[in-house]
Design an enzyme around this catalytic site. Sequence first.
Site, short mmCIF file in Angstrom:
data_model
loop_
_atom_site.label_atom_id
_atom_site.label_comp_id
_atom_site.label_asym_id
_atom_site.label_seq_id
_atom_site.Cartn_x
_atom_site.Cartn_y
_atom_site.Cartn_z
N ASN A 1 5.22 6.82 -2.43
CA ASN A 1 6.08 7.39 -3.48
C ASN A 1 6.15 6.45 -4.68
OD1 ASN A 1 6.52 9.41 -1.64
ND2 ASN A 1 8.46 8.56 -0.91
N HIS B 1 1.11 3.34 -4.63
CA HIS B 1 0.60 4.15 -5.75
C HIS B 1 1.30 3.84 -7.08
CE1 HIS B 1 -0.89 7.35 -2.65
NE2 HIS B 1 -1.61 6.25 -2.66
N CYS C 1 -0.56 0.01 -20.89
CA CYS C 1 -1.55 0.37 -21.91
C CYS C 1 -2.93 0.21 -21.30
CB CYS C 1 -1.41 -0.53 -23.13
SG CYS C 1 -2.79 -0.29 -24.29
N CYS D 1 -4.81 -2.77 -23.75
CA CYS D 1 -4.39 -4.18 -23.75
C CYS D 1 -3.56 -4.55 -22.52
CB CYS D 1 -3.63 -4.51 -25.03
SG CYS D 1 -1.93 -3.87 -25.09
N CYS E 1 -1.38 -2.04 -29.74
CA CYS E 1 -2.82 -1.93 -30.05
C CYS E 1 -3.29 -0.50 -30.32
CB CYS E 1 -3.65 -2.54 -28.92
SG CYS E 1 -3.82 -1.46 -27.48
N GLY F 1 7.38 11.14 6.65
CA GLY F 1 7.33 12.07 5.51
C GLY F 1 5.99 12.12 4.80
N SER F 2 4.91 11.93 5.54
CA SER F 2 3.59 12.03 4.92
C SER F 2 2.64 12.77 5.84
CB SER F 2 3.02 10.65 4.62
OG SER F 2 1.69 10.77 4.12
N SER F 3 1.85 13.67 5.28
CA SER F 3 0.82 14.35 6.05
C SER F 3 -0.45 13.50 6.12
CB SER F 3 0.51 15.70 5.42
OG SER F 3 0.13 15.54 4.06
N LEU G 1 7.88 16.61 9.18
CA LEU G 1 7.84 18.03 9.52
C LEU G 1 6.44 18.56 9.26
CD1 LEU G 1 11.26 19.24 8.07
CD2 LEU G 1 10.58 19.25 10.47
ZN LIG Z 1 -2.12 -1.73 -25.99
#
Ligand SMILES: [Zn+2]
Length: 278
Positions: free
Chosen positions: A107, A124, A132, A135, A185, A222-224, A249
């Site tokens: 999550n 993740h 950015c 930069c 930038c 809670g993850s498949s 589930l």
């Molecule tokens: Zn930048």
Amino acid sequence: MQISDVTEAASALHQFIQQQQPLTVLTGAGLSTASGIPDYRDAKGQWKRNPPMQHQEFMRDGELRKRYWGRSMHGWPVLYNAQPNAAHHALAELQHQGLLGTIITQNVDGLHQRAGSRDVIDLHGYANDMICMSCQARSPRLAMHERCIDLNPHFAALQAGSAPDGDADLETDFSDFRVPDCTACGGILKPDVVYFGDNVPRERVERAQAALRNSGGLLVIGSSLMVFSGFRFARQAAADSQPIALLTLGTTRADSLAQLRLNTDISETLSSLLLTPA
Ligand SMILES: [Zn+2]
């Protein structure tokens, strides 16, 4: 063994945790739905809606980025304002008691940390940070959100339902949407999350793998495990003969690898587990 009754599931999981402590925990979207954050997949692990945008699409297609930010402007506040639920709090308590080690989460909502957990690996990334792509400067998502509203007041006035990962259900002509660039930038700004089609940074994967190796086993909540970035930990645990418990589930990709499968409500089961005498 598969269990579908909450009291039995809490008792079995209590025993599993006591025997294998400290466990590594891997969490997914099913943990945060009770906090009002929508999930991408149904109980069979299939997409409930169109799959999310891929990293390559985001980088190469300016029109898709307009659509992305036009929808995020409506969907992201749901993510930003979400509060940890009973399951996040229960895991923080179990970790505090020393029964759980590292929490690896798929999550991007930061709710484990807000519930008081330490030693959390955001596999993740974290949706409230921006990076950015030119930069590498980091900035808060809130600032991006406010710049989007300032530049696009007519889009901000539209109504839209929330969707997973800070997205929203909004279909309109986004061609006039003005996407803010990096103030340093002029580069493309992206939430600091791993998109589909993108790889989890190697250092982060290795840190999570080491944590699992040094623990008593794996508890998936809670993850498949349909995405390989999460499934790899179940494969690693199985290869190292570490026990695996699943609390989710519906079906998962690791059903055949697990010693314990709990097909019960996550918050109810963890809350009940906390009340189980030691
Ligand atoms: Zn930048």
